[in-house]
Design a protein around this motif. Structure first.
Motif, short mmCIF file in Angstrom:
data_model
loop_
_atom_site.label_atom_id
_atom_site.label_comp_id
_atom_site.label_asym_id
_atom_site.label_seq_id
_atom_site.Cartn_x
_atom_site.Cartn_y
_atom_site.Cartn_z
N UNK A 205 0.83 -1.08 -0.13
CA UNK A 205 -0.02 0.12 -0.06
C UNK A 205 0.72 1.26 -0.03
N UNK A 206 0.69 2.11 -1.19
CA UNK A 206 1.35 3.30 -1.09
C UNK A 206 0.57 4.49 -0.87
N UNK A 207 0.34 5.35 -0.07
CA UNK A 207 -0.60 6.20 0.21
C UNK A 207 -2.00 5.44 -0.02
N UNK A 246 12.72 -1.35 -6.37
CA UNK A 246 12.95 -1.80 -5.08
C UNK A 246 12.82 -0.79 -4.25
N UNK A 247 12.88 0.43 -4.38
CA UNK A 247 12.82 1.72 -3.27
C UNK A 247 11.32 1.86 -2.71
N UNK A 248 10.43 1.21 -3.54
CA UNK A 248 8.99 1.38 -2.98
C UNK A 248 8.82 0.59 -1.69
N UNK A 249 9.72 -0.34 -1.42
CA UNK A 249 9.52 -1.33 -0.43
C UNK A 249 9.52 -0.76 0.78
N UNK A 250 10.57 0.13 1.18
CA UNK A 250 10.89 0.90 2.36
C UNK A 250 9.80 1.84 2.62
N UNK A 252 6.86 1.97 1.70
CA UNK A 252 5.19 1.49 1.90
C UNK A 252 4.66 1.81 3.17
N UNK A 253 3.36 2.02 3.00
CA UNK A 253 2.70 2.40 4.26
C UNK A 253 1.93 0.98 4.84
N UNK A 275 8.66 -1.87 8.85
CA UNK A 275 7.56 -1.40 7.90
C UNK A 275 6.32 -1.03 8.82
N UNK A 276 5.46 0.01 8.80
CA UNK A 276 4.13 -0.25 9.59
C UNK A 276 3.22 -1.30 9.19
#
Lengths: 294, 294
Positions: A205-207, A246-250, A252-253, A275-276
């Motif tokens: 989940x991104x935003x 890969x940078x989206x992993x860290x 992520x919401x 991660x939350x």
């Protein structure tokens, strides 16, 4: 009723037009010898498979699993499975599953070396108890899968979109994750994109949107991921396929590994970075995934 | 004497210090059920193997094959095979091989799911007749293996130097070669270097030196290639390991795929471009490879 169950399936009968395939099934003892040493599944990992979750006797997502089995078979030049026959085999296996969670495995092997036909079988066995994992979550590490994201486009022989029996690398990746103190792994492409886990799909989940790596031939299209996306879109949420750096992993919401038997496991850390966790949504997802679905 | 032979090997006895392992072997019917459906070799291609050529009852290159089996087992976190035990299993299998060419296969699987020990077995069966292929040669095509040459260095979980049971890609590459009207394939790295064939090693002759791609962890170290190199260097010829750019294939003065059972197969064409064949040396190599070797 036995707790473990195995059924040999005669694929030579698969061309028949008939309603009842009972006489193409042979019940075998799951713990006794049933396969010859000439089996190409065992000698070459040459075949395809599916793992189906069963909840209180109901086999989940049967149609998507049979569709993917057929897709894998086509990529491996195996005869297409007769869906009516396999559907009946699943029903037979599900009858042997007691209350609680089970797993049905379908295997279509190229057969015995120099033999005339594929070998096929279905098994049912109690699933491991993933209740705590679904609540507490999992720590993952990223591992290089060695391939660029676009490699599958021009190299069908790499079988990247097929769920083959050649899972030694997937198993080795899990052992490497455990060695690093994690519970699971996420494969990255050589050029830095997120792919999948050795035995699960990834959803981020991104935003306010949900994202999963596009199954462009390089990774499997997850049946559980499809179910989760149906759940999310039915609730008006945005669920997309994308190239995921890969940078989206860290950033992520929230993130989950989803698969047919463990279901939605929230990711609590990637490569040691916390991660939350969205506990409420995770509980909703698993409640949904444990409800009867076809 | 039966023409096909199979022996189950109990690896739990492998810690014993003893001279005779006969009671750790169980003769089974090669055509009858011997393995359970829970076998991880069959479910996950999770294990390692070797194929050993047998000529007139003599198993060839047994020590290098056992060394490679141990190397593969180590890469896969499997218990190291007891060499004395496996050596005796090979001897037992070789006793069942009649005059002519046979193949002995060794398989070390991770065992039955949730089981306590690996499963292991050896089989012997008549080899296909490769006489004509050794003389007439083979046409090959090059196929992308998807990996850069250096990928193995930092990704041990890709198991690239291990001879695992997960050979579905190797089998798919052979089918792709046949589809293209060729007999076999040569894998190229994504960055344009020559690797190996799906079930054989490659040796090129470039002017007065012999070259094979360096087994740097990304490819198997071929036992037959080692034998050929011993033969060549004994005759004062230069035999080297190198990074071999794909462009070397079409400018080779001769080339062979070498493997334990087919032995030295001269390459007559690569991707449709004819290659010169050194018939005299090919005959010498195969005469040597058919002589008893340890």
């Amino acid at each position: 009723m036995t707790r473990r169950f195995a059924l040999m399936i005669d694929p030579a009968a698969s061309d028949d037009v008939r309603a009842d395939f009972a006489d193409t099934f042979t019940l075998v003892d799951a713990a006794a010898p049933a396969l010859s040493v000439g089996e190409l599944s065992t000698q070459r990992g040459d075949g395809v498979f599916e793992s189906i979750g069963v909840v209180d006797g109901h086999a989940q997502e049967v149609v998507p699993h049979l569709e993917r089995l057929a897709h894998s078979a086509a990529l491996c030049d195996l005869p297409l499975p007769n869906r009516a026959q396999w559907h009946q085999a699943i029903e037979r296996a599900a009858e042997h599953c007691e209350a609680g969670e089970y797993v049905i495995k379908l295997i279509l092997s190229r057969g015995v070396e120099h033999g005339p036909t594929p070998t096929a079988w279905a098994t049912a066995a109690p699933a491991s108890d993933f209740t705590a994992v679904r609540e507490r979550g999992i720590r993952v590490v990223t591992l290089d899968r060695g391939y660029d994201l676009d490699v599958a486009a021009n190299a069908s022989w790499l079988l990247l979109g097929a769920k083959t029996l050649s899972y030694a690398v997937n198993m080795a990746a899990l052992r490497e994750a455990h060695r690093r103190g994690a519970d699971d792994a996420i494969f990255l492409s050589r050029d830095g994109f997120v792919l999948e886990a050795p035995t699960a799909s990834l959803i981020l989940r991104l935003d306010d949107r949900f994202v999963t790596p596009a199954p462009n031939g390089g990774i499997l299209h997850g049946t559980t991921q499809l179910s989760v996306y149906e759940y999310l879109t039915d609730r008006g949420l945005a669920a997309e396929y994308a190239r995921v750096p890969a940078s989206d992993l860290s950033r992520a919401d929230a993130a989950w590994l989803v698969s047919s038997v463990r279901l939605a496991a929230p990711i609590t850390a990637v490569d040691g970075v916390e991660l939350p966790v969205d506990h409420a949504l995770t509980a909703d997802l698993n409640r949904y995934l444990l409800s009867p679905r076809d």
